[in-house]
Design an enzyme around this catalytic site. Structure first.
Site, PDB file in Angstrom:
ATOM      1  N   VAL A 105       0.848  -1.201   0.000  1.00 30.84           N
ATOM      2  CA  VAL A 105       0.000   0.000   0.000  1.00 30.84           C
ATOM      3  C   VAL A 105       0.882   1.248   0.000  1.00 30.84           C
ATOM      4  O   VAL A 105       0.526   2.277  -0.557  1.00 30.84           O
ATOM      5  CB  VAL A 105      -1.008  -0.013   1.186  1.00 30.84           C
ATOM      6  CG1 VAL A 105      -0.304   0.083   2.521  1.00 30.84           C
ATOM      7  CG2 VAL A 105      -2.018   1.103   1.056  1.00 30.84           C
ATOM      8  N   ILE A 186      -6.025   2.393   7.881  1.00 32.75           N
ATOM      9  CA  ILE A 186      -5.354   1.573   8.901  1.00 32.75           C
ATOM     10  C   ILE A 186      -5.484   2.207  10.284  1.00 32.75           C
ATOM     11  O   ILE A 186      -5.811   1.535  11.264  1.00 32.75           O
ATOM     12  CB  ILE A 186      -3.879   1.325   8.512  1.00 32.75           C
ATOM     13  CG1 ILE A 186      -3.818   0.509   7.214  1.00 32.75           C
ATOM     14  CG2 ILE A 186      -3.121   0.609   9.640  1.00 32.75           C
ATOM     15  CD1 ILE A 186      -2.418   0.289   6.638  1.00 32.75           C
ATOM     16  N   ARG A 207      -4.361  15.047   8.564  1.00 35.65           N
ATOM     17  CA  ARG A 207      -4.430  16.251   7.713  1.00 35.65           C
ATOM     18  C   ARG A 207      -5.889  16.624   7.432  1.00 35.65           C
ATOM     19  O   ARG A 207      -6.287  17.759   7.606  1.00 35.65           O
ATOM     20  CB  ARG A 207      -3.695  15.943   6.407  1.00 35.65           C
ATOM     21  CG  ARG A 207      -2.966  17.095   5.806  1.00 35.65           C
ATOM     22  CD  ARG A 207      -2.202  16.670   4.603  1.00 35.65           C
ATOM     23  NE  ARG A 207      -2.842  15.495   3.976  1.00 35.65           N
ATOM     24  CZ  ARG A 207      -2.440  14.951   2.839  1.00 35.65           C
ATOM     25  NH1 ARG A 207      -1.422  15.432   2.210  1.00 35.65           N
ATOM     26  NH2 ARG A 207      -3.059  13.899   2.327  1.00 35.65           N
ATOM     27  N   HIS A 315       9.202  -5.841   9.910  1.00 33.81           N
ATOM     28  CA  HIS A 315       8.231  -5.345   8.911  1.00 33.81           C
ATOM     29  C   HIS A 315       7.250  -6.452   8.485  1.00 33.81           C
ATOM     30  O   HIS A 315       7.247  -6.885   7.339  1.00 33.81           O
ATOM     31  CB  HIS A 315       8.975  -4.768   7.692  1.00 33.81           C
ATOM     32  CG  HIS A 315       8.108  -3.815   6.898  1.00 33.81           C
ATOM     33  ND1 HIS A 315       8.591  -2.752   6.200  1.00 33.81           N
ATOM     34  CD2 HIS A 315       6.766  -3.786   6.686  1.00 33.81           C
ATOM     35  CE1 HIS A 315       7.612  -2.106   5.600  1.00 33.81           C
ATOM     36  NE2 HIS A 315       6.489  -2.716   5.888  1.00 33.81           N
ATOM     37  N   SER A 318       1.647  -6.649   7.329  1.00 31.82           N
ATOM     38  CA  SER A 318       0.599  -7.247   6.475  1.00 31.82           C
ATOM     39  C   SER A 318       0.783  -8.756   6.311  1.00 31.82           C
ATOM     40  O   SER A 318       0.140  -9.366   5.460  1.00 31.82           O
ATOM     41  CB  SER A 318       0.611  -6.571   5.106  1.00 31.82           C
ATOM     42  OG  SER A 318       1.853  -6.806   4.454  1.00 31.82           O
TER      43      SER A 318
HETATM   44  O1  LIG Z   1       2.112  -2.571   1.959  1.00 30.03           O
HETATM   45  C1  LIG Z   1       2.935  -1.907   2.590  1.00 30.03           C
HETATM   46  O2  LIG Z   1       3.179  -0.724   2.324  1.00 30.03           O
HETATM   47  C2  LIG Z   1       3.644  -2.541   3.668  1.00 30.03           C
HETATM   48  O3  LIG Z   1       4.338  -1.914   4.407  1.00 30.03           O
HETATM   49  C3  LIG Z   1       3.484  -4.022   3.788  1.00 30.03           C
HETATM   50  O4  LIG Z   1       3.402  -4.443   5.087  1.00 30.03           O
END
Ligand SMILES: O=C(O)C(=O)CO
Length: 350
Positions: A105, A186, A207, A315, A318
């Site tokens: 994303v 999110i 914002r 990280h 997701s």
């Molecule tokens: O999709 C993204 O930007 C992530 O950081 C994946 O976890």
């Protein structure tokens, strides 16, 4: 009689049209796609029906030299957040490149203005990873505040002598003020998931106002300073832009409460990491839970690894199985749509 008629019709169709179509089809070379990682079968199967697919099979991210070599003349690039896509890559790709689909994303690894200037479409994967990322943010917040990793380590290594009244304690969510920095998809889902823990207030910095969504959740919009000074927990879900870069700097950490738990599941770049290390070392804030940092992977000699009040994850926001499969499939679907001339499912329009 009917059967014979059908056979004649079939025969006529096959003999007259199929060869013409087949000749036409075989003259058209299939569009080519380069994927910078091995992706899921569902995504590959879909692409394989329509395109010539090649991909990097090595253990980690594709080395830049390989990407430069393999992108030449490709029609589509299916990439990851670990691949920096800039003018050098685009130059090497040449004029065939029509679409870049990133399995993320976040898109701070893409030089969006340069890509757009060349009329290349961008697809990304918003929405599908919202729940998984929000889930992870909550898990990380609790792991940090309730010291799960430290406690587990104590239990394994003999530090657990007996139940003790104030041993391994950390701040609880009940009655607290939860601050959400970045109240997009999110951020809102994080707020919804934290609400059942009964914080007294949920405040957010964003914002745009997001009035309706905030009312539904019972969250109040505040300015950045109020978020910093009033929150007991701060969860960051901001995208990385020139405006948000290192927004959490020394000045920001110095405004936070000493009991504050800071959680980041967005991008490491929104934090001035040296300032965070200092704030944790000097106990200016209570603790930090980081799923993202700078650089990634974080070198093993980074001071953050030495701090007991810091939980570090590699990280994995997701990283729910179904989510990652869906992310891969969305990229493939976007590429197929682009080749058919159909609107993209999830085009990045900036
Ligand atoms: O999709 C993204 O930007 C992530 O950081 C994946 O976890």
């Amino acid at each position: 009689m009917k059967n014979i008629k059908e056979k004649v019709v079939q025969f006529t169709f096959r003999s007259r049209f199929v060869p013409v179509f087949a000749r036409y089809y075989s003259n058209m070379s299939k569009p080519s796609v380069y994927i910078t990682r091995e992706v899921n079968k569902e995504a590959l199967d879909l692409l394989n029906t329509q395109c010539d697919v090649t991909f990097w099979t090595g253990p980690g991210p594709v080395p830049r030299s390989e990407l430069l070599k393999n992108i030449e003349n490709k029609h589509a690039l299916f990439c990851m957040l670990t691949d920096r896509i800039d003018s050098a890559i685009l130059d090497r790709a040449g004029n065939n490149l029509k679409i870049i689909a990133t399995m993320s994303v976040g898109y701070d690894h893409l030089d969006v203005p340069e890509i757009k200037k060349r009329n290349i479409k961008i697809a990304y994967t918003p929405g599908v990873l919202t729940d998984a990322t929000a889930e992870l943010a909550v898990a990380l917040l609790l792991a940090t505040s309730r010291r799960l990793l430290e406690a587990n380590e104590e239990a394994r290594t003999g530090g657990w002598q007996a139940w003790s009244p104030f041993w391994m304690c950390g701040p609880g969510l009940k009655g607290s003020t939860v601050g959400i920095a970045g109240f997009g998809r999110i951020g809102q889902e994080i707020a919804k998931r934290l609400k059942p823990f009964n914080p007294e207030r949920i405040i957010y910095y964003n914002r745009s106002e997001r009035k309706k969504e905030a009312e539904e959740i019972g969250a109040e919009r505040v300015n950045f300073d109020d978020l910093l000074t009033q929150s007991d927990f701060i969860s960051v879900s901001l995208s990385l832009t020139p405006e948000t870069k290192e927004m959490f700097n020394e000045a920001a950490f110095s405004k936070m409460k000493t009991n504050a738990v800071f959680v980041n599941t967005s991008r490491g770049g929104v934090v001035d990491q040296q300032a965070l290390i200092k704030a944790l070392q000097q106990k200016k804030i209570w603790g930090a839970g980081l799923d993202v940092m700078t650089p990634e992977p974080l070198p093993l000699d980074n001071p953050l690894f030495k701090l007991k009040n810091c939980v570090i994850l590699p990280h994995i926001g997701s990283a729910a199985v179904e989510t990652r499969k869906e992310m891969g499939l969305i990229c493939a679907k976007n590429i197929v749509a682009a080749f058919k001339g159909d609107p993209l499912l999830t085009e990045l329009k900036t």
